[in-house]
Design a protein around this motif. Structure first.
Motif, PDB file in Angstrom:
ATOM      1  N   ARG A   1      36.373  39.573  41.122  1.00 16.44           N
ATOM      2  CA  ARG A   1      36.570  40.550  42.193  1.00 16.44           C
ATOM      3  C   ARG A   1      37.903  40.392  42.911  1.00 16.44           C
ATOM      4  NH1 ARG A   1      30.576  40.331  42.930  1.00 16.44           N
ATOM      5  NH2 ARG A   1      31.080  38.146  42.712  1.00 16.44           N
ATOM      6  N   LEU A   2      38.591  39.269  42.659  1.00 15.06           N
ATOM      7  CA  LEU A   2      39.871  39.052  43.353  1.00 15.06           C
ATOM      8  C   LEU A   2      40.898  40.091  42.936  1.00 15.06           C
ATOM      9  CD1 LEU A   2      40.657  35.246  43.250  1.00 15.06           C
ATOM     10  CD2 LEU A   2      40.274  36.656  45.241  1.00 15.06           C
TER      11      LEU A   2
ATOM     12  N   LYS B   1      42.162  41.071  29.027  1.00 13.41           N
ATOM     13  CA  LYS B   1      42.128  42.528  28.890  1.00 13.41           C
ATOM     14  C   LYS B   1      42.206  42.927  27.417  1.00 13.41           C
ATOM     15  CE  LYS B   1      45.101  46.335  30.301  1.00 13.41           C
ATOM     16  NZ  LYS B   1      46.277  46.654  31.109  1.00 13.41           N
TER      17      LYS B   1
ATOM     18  N   GLU C   1      38.541  44.969  37.103  1.00 10.09           N
ATOM     19  CA  GLU C   1      38.965  46.337  36.824  1.00 10.09           C
ATOM     20  C   GLU C   1      40.178  46.357  35.904  1.00 10.09           C
ATOM     21  OE1 GLU C   1      39.226  48.769  40.238  1.00 10.09           O
ATOM     22  OE2 GLU C   1      39.148  50.577  39.014  1.00 10.09           O
TER      23      GLU C   1
ATOM     24  N   ASP D   1      38.051  30.015  35.158  1.00 13.42           N
ATOM     25  CA  ASP D   1      37.050  30.139  36.211  1.00 13.42           C
ATOM     26  C   ASP D   1      37.676  30.909  37.358  1.00 13.42           C
ATOM     27  OD1 ASP D   1      34.902  29.866  37.861  1.00 13.42           O
ATOM     28  OD2 ASP D   1      35.461  27.856  38.537  1.00 13.42           O
ATOM     29  N   LEU D   2      37.488  32.201  37.332  1.00  9.34           N
ATOM     30  CA  LEU D   2      38.197  33.060  38.274  1.00  9.34           C
ATOM     31  C   LEU D   2      37.221  34.119  38.758  1.00  9.34           C
ATOM     32  CD1 LEU D   2      41.236  33.142  39.011  1.00  9.34           C
ATOM     33  CD2 LEU D   2      41.496  34.941  37.331  1.00  9.34           C
ATOM     34  N   ASP D   3      37.220  34.391  40.067  1.00  9.21           N
ATOM     35  CA  ASP D   3      36.349  35.438  40.581  1.00  9.21           C
ATOM     36  C   ASP D   3      36.870  36.789  40.114  1.00  9.21           C
ATOM     37  OD1 ASP D   3      34.787  37.176  41.923  1.00  9.21           O
ATOM     38  OD2 ASP D   3      35.201  36.403  43.941  1.00  9.21           O
TER      39      ASP D   3
ATOM     40  N   ARG E   1      33.718  38.756  33.193  1.00 11.30           N
ATOM     41  CA  ARG E   1      33.434  37.327  33.260  1.00 11.30           C
ATOM     42  C   ARG E   1      33.349  36.729  31.857  1.00 11.30           C
ATOM     43  NH1 ARG E   1      31.517  34.703  37.860  1.00 11.30           N
ATOM     44  NH2 ARG E   1      30.700  36.577  38.825  1.00 11.30           N
TER      45      ARG E   1
ATOM     46  N   SER F   1      41.194  44.846  41.086  1.00 13.05           N
ATOM     47  CA  SER F   1      40.553  43.554  40.916  1.00 13.05           C
ATOM     48  C   SER F   1      40.751  43.071  39.481  1.00 13.05           C
ATOM     49  CB  SER F   1      39.062  43.663  41.214  1.00 13.05           C
ATOM     50  OG  SER F   1      38.433  44.438  40.222  1.00 13.05           O
TER      51      SER F   1
END
Lengths: 359, 516
Positions: free
Chosen positions: B136-137, B154, B99, B132-134, B123, B96
């Motif tokens: 969890r994707l 990162k 991660e 603006d990105l989830d 986030r 994700s």
């Protein structure tokens, strides 16, 4: 507020993801196949003894499928699954029957030596940088020889009756060996999806360069994967020894190909980086169903191989088509800033693998 | 001046056959943005890899706040406070977003990671970039630009004192790049040093305080204040004035017949739009652009390796629809000399004979499909003589040859069949000067004999030496065409201006389509 919104926003895509995954398809196949078999056998397949036998001989296929899967997920493979399993089963049998070692000692000794052999294989691959295919081809041959050395042409059956009783025990009509396999699968899933070490394993398989740049040693992951594989094979040997009437040189001889078939049908990519514990377990179910159907209707054994081969090619081709569809869909939405949201389909082989938080 | 945060002294890095870094110096001050500039292959990425512990230097010293350090791994560099966004994609596709961002230090307790605990920090990092990105994707579902931003997020998560960004804006839109610059300014205000590698000089001048320019592995300008230099200074430093266009026997372009290759309004799945140009018989057309401009991708699409959405390809006047390189070769006589000869162009552990004859096996084969090794050798020997390939014997494996000679073998393969159009992709990367010259001569002579050639190269000197016309590409589009007058300085100025979209007043530059 944000937490609530994101929670519900995360659950829906996760469900949708699952509904399109290989595991979902396999689950349907298992349920429909089982019902069809039950109806075709006019209900006898739903009865206690049938269910028990069905599950009894499911334990080993699940475990060897998982043993291959952990190696595949770092982009390696293990040709010695059957040979190591057969050797370990015979080792346990000979220790108990010939050397008189109590089961409580012989079983851990067997599982431990399988793990150790896995560890050595991994270390050897990393130290020599020789392709895992070649190394495990070598260890396979060595272990086949060792298995023959242990048993020769005889069948060792004079071992612990406690172990056999445990192997045949079925509380609530669920065979103990099957429960062992299920618990192992659950623990393995927890390890791969939640433990730091498990995530490192997957990271190294998914993009070795990126993993190295993030401070993950890919060599260590290779060793870990082979060690885990050894441990799982040791457990598979344990379930086989406990369920079979005796062990001989043919134990493990027909494990290797199913060990590949289960993860591949389950949606694991040979290139590494993806795992599908549930998919692998369900694929073992499907293969067992085909085998059960053969026994039920006394079909020619060649049908079993034919069908398993067909199922394997079918799932892989299906996955490939799905992947191609996804790529085309992905290229069409090249707008960089628009968040993709939950509406996008997951890759076929990504069951739970990609979504640490979604399950 | 105060003690630099990180300093390089006389760094040397040697790869087999290439001196990638030759006594490079660099001083990074806290709270500044330091530009690292140079042409393709000047050694920027290698220097970054040395600074982040990926490559160990073969000579020289690294000092961290004055103390000498030896970085043995990326992890050590990270612990010291050196963060990096590499040019290559470095995300784990199955993981994700959250991660991936927290990969270096995942939030974990007793060996168990907590997916919920990584959402928050991830986030934050994404928000800092205005993304603006989830979290969890899975990363594999993101676009290239989004993946790039995830990599930057990162690097932000590691909280580095020195942050190295290698071409961070290559796949970003102007708006996204602007957000990134704001983040960089905020970071430097906090005392971080950001090293910024970019080909876009506007960005560099808008953002950076100091500059180091690399050329051929040497620092030609070291840690100098950027305000003391103009655009043109920097361009001159990057390209150097040493390149003198070599004079060859003049040749003429035969523009009378139909064009050997004519592209009209090509749009591809890789993102090209409205690409048009012609190649006449005996003409060398150069395709110039920065890495990522889409030159190789264009050629691959035309050869059927990727989809062409719209537009027309004509080969020698005939409309062509090419579905595979095999068809391109056998039906249209188009030979493609790939950029990546180690992986795509030469069978390294096969004898030279086989490498050359592979394209003509069908012609050499007897009735039963057997290929006589005598005829194979005759074909190979002829080409080895013509191209002056230096080898011990024909049975030698191609992998034992030098890079330049491997490239010649790769070319010989195409000449063995009757190729009527040659596409040459980065022919002289990693090749020494003498072989390079011999190779240039070879291409020139081929064109003189009437062979139309498309030359893809990131080496401006090579373009100016060989091409009759240079088609300049940027962002998967043709930015313009420049007729080559073989004057290096004038040409490089015009081309670089076209890339940076600052049209020069000279009349010789024509935007859009131009026929010879």
């Amino acid at each position: 507020m944000i937490a609530i919104r994101s929670r519900s926003a995360g659950a829906v895509p996760a469900l949708r993801r699952f509904s399109r995954s290989t595991a979902m398809t396999l689950l349907c196949v298992v349920v429909i196949g089982y019902l069809a078999l039950g109806v075709a056998s006019s209900g006898s397949f739903f009865e206690g003894p049938s269910v028990r036998t069905f599950l009894q001989y499911l334990a080993t296929p699940i475990l060897i499928g998982l043993a291959q899967m952990v190696v595949l997920c770092v982009g390696q493979l293990n040709l010695a699954v059957g040979a190591l399993g057969g050797f370990t089963a015979c080792l346990m049998g000979v220790l108990m029957a010939d050397a008189g070692v109590p089961a409580a000692l012989a079983v851990p000794a067997g599982v431990l030596s399988a793990t150790l052999i896995g560890l050595l294989t991994g270390v050897f691959i990393v130290a020599t940088q020789i392709n895992g295919f070649i190394v495990t081809l070598g260890t396979m041959t060595i272990l086949l020889g060792a298995q023959y050395r242990l048993t020769g042409t005889r069948t060792v059956d004079g071992y612990s009756s406690t172990l056999r009783d445990l192997g045949r025990a079925a509380p609530l009509n669920l065979p103990l060996v099957f429960l062992v396999a299920l618990v192992t699968a659950v623990l393995l899933a927890a390890f791969l999806y939640r433990a730091t070490a498990g995530r490192r394993l997957l990271a190294a398989g998914g993009n070795p360069l990126a993993a190295r740049l993030s401070g993950i040693s890919t060599d260590r992951q290779t060793v870990l994967a082979h060690t885990l594989s050894g441990l799982l094979i040791g457990l598979a040997a344990l379930t086989a020894t406990a369920s079979l009437p005796g062990v001989n040189r043919s134990v493990g001889g027909d494990w290797l190909l199913p060990s590949f078939a289960a993860p591949i049908i389950g949606g694991v990519a040979l290139t590494g980086g993806s795992v599908a514990v549930l998919g692998t377990v369900l694929a073992a179910f499907v293969m067992r169903l085909i085998d059960a159907a053969r026994a039920e209707f006394s079909l020619d054994p060649s049908w079993v191989n034919f069908l398993i081969g067909l199922v394997m090619l079918g799932t892989v081709v299906g996955g490939r088509l799905h992947q191609g569809h996804l790529e085309r869909a992905g290229k069409n939405r090249r707008t960089p800033t628009a968040p993709t949201g939950g509406g996008t389909a997951p890759a076929a082989d990504s069951l739970l693998a990609g979504t640490g938080g979604a399950q | 001046m105060s003690e630099p945060l990180l300093a390089c002294e006389d760094i040397v890095k040697v790869f087999p056959g290439v001196r990638a870094l030759d006594q490079v110096g660099l001083r990074l001050q806290a709270g500044t943005v330091h530009a690292l500039l140079g042409e393709n292959g000047a050694g920027k990425s290698t220097l970054i890899k040395v600074l982040t512990g990926v490559h160990a230097p073969d000579g020289g010293r690294l000092r961290w706040q004055g103390d000498e350090v030896h970085l043995r791994s990326p992890l050590e560099a990270g612990r010291l406070g050196i963060g990096v966004v590499h040019q290559e994609r470095n995300v784990i596709p199955g993981f994700s977003v959250a991660e991936n961002i927290t990969l270096q230090q995942p939030p974990a307790r007793r060996g168990l990671i907590s997916p919920a605990a990584m959402i928050g920090p991830a986030r934050d990092c994404l928000q800092e970039l205005g993304l603006d990105l989830d979290p969890r994707l899975p990363v594999r579902e993101l676009s290239v630009a989004q993946q790039q931003l995830v990599e930057i997020a990162k690097a932000l998560h590691t909280d580095s004192r020195v942050l190295l960004l290698d071409e961070p804006t290559a796949s970003l839109s102007p708006g996204e790049a602007e957000r990134l610059f704001e983040v960089i300014r905020r970071l430097t205000a906090r005392g971080t040093c950001v090293v910024f590698v970019s080909h876009k000089l506007e960005e560099v001048f808008a953002l950076c305080d100091t500059v180091t320019v690399l050329r051929d592995g040497r620092s030609v300008l070291e840690s100098a204040p950027l305000s003391e230099h103009t655009h043109d200074d920097i361009v001159s430093l990057m390209v150097g004035r040493a390149h003198a266009a070599t004079a060859f026997t003049p040749r003429t372009v035969d523009a009378s017949g139909p064009a050997a290759l004519s592209l009209t309004g090509i749009a591809t799945a890789a993102g090209h739009e409205d690409v048009s140009f012609d190649v006449a018989t005996g003409e060398i057309v150069g395709l110039y652009g920065l890495v990522g401009a889409g030159r190789s991708e264009l050629v691959k699409a035309v050869l059927g390796l990727d989809r062409v959405h719209s537009g027309e390809v004509r080969v020698h006047g005939e409309p062509a629809s090419i579905s595979s390189p095999r068809q391109a070769l056998h039906r249209y006589g188009i030979g493609y000399l790939t950029e990546n000869r180690k992986e795509e162009g030469v069978f390294l552990d096969q004898p030279i004979t086989r490498n050359i004859a592979v394209t003509v096996w069908r012609k050499l084969a007897g009735a039963l499909g057997q290929v006589s090794s005598k005829r194979e050798q005759a074909v190979a020997q002829d080409l080895v003589d013509r191209l002056g390939i230096r080898l011990a014997r024909l049975g030698q494996n191609a992998g034992e040859l030098s890079g330049g000679n491997q490239q010649k073998v790769s070319l010989a393969k195409w000449l063995a069949t009757d190729t009527r159009l040659l596409i040459v992709d980065e022919p002289t990367v990693g090749v020494d000067v003498r072989t390079k010259h011999a190779f240039h001569e070879l291409l020139w002579e081929l064109a003189r004999d009437g062979m139309p050639i498309v030359l893809i190269s990131s080496d401006l000197g090579e373009m100016v030496t060989l091409a009759d016309r240079v088609v300049v590409m940027a962002g998967h589009r043709v930015r313009g065409q420049v007729a080559n007058d073989h004057d290096y300085e004038r040409m490089s100025q015009r081309i670089i201006r076209l890339i940076h979209d600052r049209p020069a007043p000279e009349a010789a530059v024509e935007k859009g389509r131009m026929t010879p």
